[in-house]
Design a protein around this motif. Structure first.
Motif, PDB file in Angstrom:
ATOM      1  N   TYR A 148       0.815  -1.218   0.000  1.00  0.00           N
ATOM      2  CA  TYR A 148       0.000   0.000   0.000  1.00  0.00           C
ATOM      3  C   TYR A 148       0.852   1.273   0.000  1.00  0.00           C
ATOM      4  N   MET A 149       2.089   1.151   0.490  1.00  0.00           N
ATOM      5  CA  MET A 149       2.962   2.327   0.472  1.00  0.00           C
ATOM      6  C   MET A 149       3.526   2.603  -0.919  1.00  0.00           C
TER       7      MET A 149
ATOM      8  N   LYS B  50      -3.035  -2.185  12.443  1.00  0.00           N
ATOM      9  CA  LYS B  50      -1.578  -2.077  12.457  1.00  0.00           C
ATOM     10  C   LYS B  50      -1.030  -1.736  11.069  1.00  0.00           C
ATOM     11  N   ILE B  51      -1.645  -2.257  10.036  1.00  0.00           N
ATOM     12  CA  ILE B  51      -1.173  -1.997   8.671  1.00  0.00           C
ATOM     13  C   ILE B  51      -1.252  -0.510   8.352  1.00  0.00           C
ATOM     14  N   PHE B  52      -2.399   0.102   8.611  1.00  0.00           N
ATOM     15  CA  PHE B  52      -2.572   1.508   8.226  1.00  0.00           C
ATOM     16  C   PHE B  52      -1.859   2.456   9.194  1.00  0.00           C
ATOM     17  N   VAL B  53      -1.732   2.088  10.443  1.00  0.00           N
ATOM     18  CA  VAL B  53      -0.920   2.886  11.363  1.00  0.00           C
ATOM     19  C   VAL B  53       0.537   2.864  10.905  1.00  0.00           C
ATOM     20  N   THR B  54       1.011   1.691  10.479  1.00  0.00           N
ATOM     21  CA  THR B  54       2.390   1.575  10.001  1.00  0.00           C
ATOM     22  C   THR B  54       2.634   2.446   8.777  1.00  0.00           C
ATOM     23  N   ILE B  55       1.684   2.444   7.841  1.00  0.00           N
ATOM     24  CA  ILE B  55       1.852   3.239   6.612  1.00  0.00           C
ATOM     25  C   ILE B  55       2.018   4.717   6.955  1.00  0.00           C
ATOM     26  N   GLY B  56       1.108   5.252   7.758  1.00  0.00           N
ATOM     27  CA  GLY B  56       1.193   6.669   8.112  1.00  0.00           C
ATOM     28  C   GLY B  56       2.412   6.993   8.946  1.00  0.00           C
TER      29      GLY B  56
ATOM     30  N   ALA C 231       7.158  15.320  16.137  1.00  0.00           N
ATOM     31  CA  ALA C 231       6.748  14.985  14.773  1.00  0.00           C
ATOM     32  C   ALA C 231       6.258  13.541  14.686  1.00  0.00           C
ATOM     33  N   LEU C 232       6.950  12.635  15.367  1.00  0.00           N
ATOM     34  CA  LEU C 232       6.546  11.226  15.331  1.00  0.00           C
ATOM     35  C   LEU C 232       5.216  11.006  16.053  1.00  0.00           C
ATOM     36  N   VAL C 233       5.030  11.681  17.183  1.00  0.00           N
ATOM     37  CA  VAL C 233       3.759  11.539  17.915  1.00  0.00           C
ATOM     38  C   VAL C 233       2.606  12.092  17.096  1.00  0.00           C
ATOM     39  N   PHE C 234       2.791  13.271  16.499  1.00  0.00           N
ATOM     40  CA  PHE C 234       1.745  13.837  15.641  1.00  0.00           C
ATOM     41  C   PHE C 234       1.429  12.900  14.475  1.00  0.00           C
ATOM     42  N   SER C 235       2.473  12.320  13.880  1.00  0.00           N
ATOM     43  CA  SER C 235       2.264  11.403  12.757  1.00  0.00           C
ATOM     44  C   SER C 235       1.475  10.177  13.200  1.00  0.00           C
ATOM     45  N   PHE C 236       1.812   9.659  14.377  1.00  0.00           N
ATOM     46  CA  PHE C 236       1.082   8.487  14.893  1.00  0.00           C
ATOM     47  C   PHE C 236      -0.384   8.815  15.153  1.00  0.00           C
ATOM     48  N   LEU C 237      -0.636   9.959  15.774  1.00  0.00           N
ATOM     49  CA  LEU C 237      -2.022  10.330  16.078  1.00  0.00           C
ATOM     50  C   LEU C 237      -2.831  10.536  14.798  1.00  0.00           C
ATOM     51  N   ALA C 238      -2.175  11.046  13.752  1.00  0.00           N
ATOM     52  CA  ALA C 238      -2.885  11.286  12.491  1.00  0.00           C
ATOM     53  C   ALA C 238      -3.309   9.985  11.813  1.00  0.00           C
ATOM     54  N   THR C 239      -2.658   8.872  12.155  1.00  0.00           N
ATOM     55  CA  THR C 239      -2.989   7.598  11.513  1.00  0.00           C
ATOM     56  C   THR C 239      -4.163   6.883  12.174  1.00  0.00           C
TER      57      THR C 239
ATOM     58  N   ALA D 268      -6.992   4.481  10.266  1.00  0.00           N
ATOM     59  CA  ALA D 268      -6.748   3.076  10.588  1.00  0.00           C
ATOM     60  C   ALA D 268      -7.971   2.447  11.255  1.00  0.00           C
ATOM     61  N   LEU D 269      -8.620   3.198  12.141  1.00  0.00           N
ATOM     62  CA  LEU D 269      -9.846   2.685  12.777  1.00  0.00           C
ATOM     63  C   LEU D 269     -10.966   2.527  11.760  1.00  0.00           C
ATOM     64  N   ARG D 270     -11.040   3.447  10.797  1.00  0.00           N
ATOM     65  CA  ARG D 270     -12.041   3.316   9.733  1.00  0.00           C
ATOM     66  C   ARG D 270     -11.796   2.055   8.922  1.00  0.00           C
TER      67      ARG D 270
END
Length: 440
Positions: free
Chosen positions: A41-42, A343-349, A413-421, A425-427
């Motif tokens: 997907y990436m 986990k897949i979509f969290v990893t991508i973001g 930056a990493l925390v913001f990126s994680f929260l944005a995923t 990912a839940l959807r």
């Protein structure tokens, strides 16, 4: 790499190694199946160029945001550190100054200050605004009388001549580089120092004029000092000012500049009513307070850039989830768990954010390393003076990187990126395969 699952009994079947929905113990890392889907997907596929473009823009935005924060915070830290080092290095962490400007019993006071715990150095000093003249050019100057030991500390800053020749009764002085440029002075020229408070005569006060040989030209790096200072031995300054055996102040250096008030409190109590003790914070209060406020403001403003960048990650993941709804439904019917999809979509973001953070850190450090060359290049291209020492105080763009601050920027930056995923990912994890595949 096999999935690491904590269940020890009744292990269900794997779909490419992923844990099943009914498994109560979570997986600690991505399974080969999850990592394969995430990598697929990436990488852009046919008809997914726009999604890939948005993801690329997200990566670049994170990179630029992190780089901007690293560059600006390092420059601000460098600016404060350079100002502190040069101002305090020249004037000490504090000064003891008599009421009226002349310290009569300065030798006794000097001994008391030197005997104070945590005081590393104390030196008598004379500093008086006067006029300097050379070849018809007149400039306002500060005549600064120092001890021989303090004068020798200027040796690393000398650009021309030798500071060793500036000794008592030698008639030699050292002047700042910008002052030398303003009056057209070179080593070996004679500068005339004019003291308006000269000798009294029946016809009035006659200004006192003494010519000195310029033995050295120094550059401290602070424009105001380089433009005004004329350094001479303490005895010569006393003779020029007709001050007798007095000094203007005593400069003090301590072991801990941040606690200078507490360290010099005994001195302040002993000299109450006779002299005032002023530390570096009070002397340069407006400057350092302005720098502190600007530093916080710049961090907050530039953090918004990183926040905007992670919103790009959010939008690209939402588009990816919508584009892959059918694939997600098929994976669910084949036994992929909601946790695996999450986990897949969290990893991508997160990978997009992590790559942008690393790239931004590298870009920021490269910019800081070549900062002076970049400034000169921009000045040549634009024809503008971007770093005017008369405005910026310092002659060069400073930089001092704080590893803790850089770690905070990268972590943010990493925390913001994680929260944005999390939302996309839940959807994806909540996709109902029955609804999606009903009409397939």
């Amino acid at each position: 790499m096999k999935a690491v699952c904590l269940a020890t009994a009744g292990l269900p079947a794997y779909i490419g190694g992923s844990c099943q929905p009914d498994q109560t113990s979570p997986c600690l890392i991505l399974s080969p199946f999850e990592w394969t889907i995430a990598k697929r997907y990436m990488l852009p596929g046919r008809g997914e160029a726009f999604i890939a473009l948005v993801a690329g823009i997200s990566l670049v935005a994170v990179m630029l945001g992190v780089a901007a924060l690293v560059i600006v915070m390092s420059v601000m830290n460098g600016f404060r550190a350079e100002l502190f080092d040069k101002i305090v290095g020249l004037n000490g962490h504090a000064i003891v100054q008599a009421y009226g400007g002349r310290l009569e019993n300065w030798r006794e006071v000097l001994k008391q200050v030197e005997a104070t715990p945590d005081v590393t150095r104390a030196s008598p000093l004379i500093e008086q605004p006067l006029l300097g003249s050379l070849n018809g050019r007149v400039e306002a100057v500060f005549a600064r009388g120092n001890t021989q030991a303090d004068i020798q500390r200027l040796a690393p800053k000398v650009k021309a001549g030798s500071i060793a020749g500036v000794t008592p009764d030698s008639g030699n002085v050292a002047i700042g580089s910008q002052l030398a440029q303003n009056i057209g002075a070179r080593v070996g020229d004679k500068i005339t120092i004019i003291n308006p408070q000269g000798q009294s005569t029946p016809f009035g006060t006659v200004p006192r004029e003494i010519s000195y040989n310029i033995a050295a030209i120094f550059e401290i790096g602070i424009y105001d000092y380089d433009e005004r200072f004329v350094v001479m031995p303490l005895l010569d300054a006393q003779t020029l000012l007709l001050s007798g055996d007095t000094v203007g102040m005593i400069e003090v250096q301590v072991t801990d500049p941040d606690n200078v008030q507490q360290i010099l409190e005994p001195v302040r109590q002993r000299l109450g009513g006779q002299a005032v003790v002023t530390d570096w914070r009070t002397i340069n209060a407006s400057l350092f307070e302005a720098l502190a406020v600007e530093r916080v403001a710049m961090f907050v403003v530039l953090s918004i850039i990183v926040l905007v960048a992670v919103f790009n990650i959010l939008s690209s993941l939402i588009m990816l989830v919508r584009a892959k709804t059918r694939d997600i439904a098929i994976l669910r019917t084949m036994g992929a768990s909601r946790k695996s999809l999450l986990k897949i979509f969290v990893t991508i973001g997160f990978v997009i954010g992590a790559l942008g953070t690393v790239a931004g850190l590298v870009l920021g450090l490269i910019f800081l390393f070549f900062r002076q060359s970049i400034v000169r290049g921009v000045e040549i291209v634009t024809g503008q003076n971007l770093w005017d020492p008369s405005i910026r105080f310092l002659t060069e763009l400073p930089s001092r990187s704080d590893p803790f601050e850089i770690a905070v920027i990268c972590g943010m930056a990493l925390v913001f990126s994680f929260l944005a995923t999390l939302y996309p990912a839940l959807r994806a994890a909540s996709t109902d395969p029955v609804q999606v595949l009903r009409y397939e």
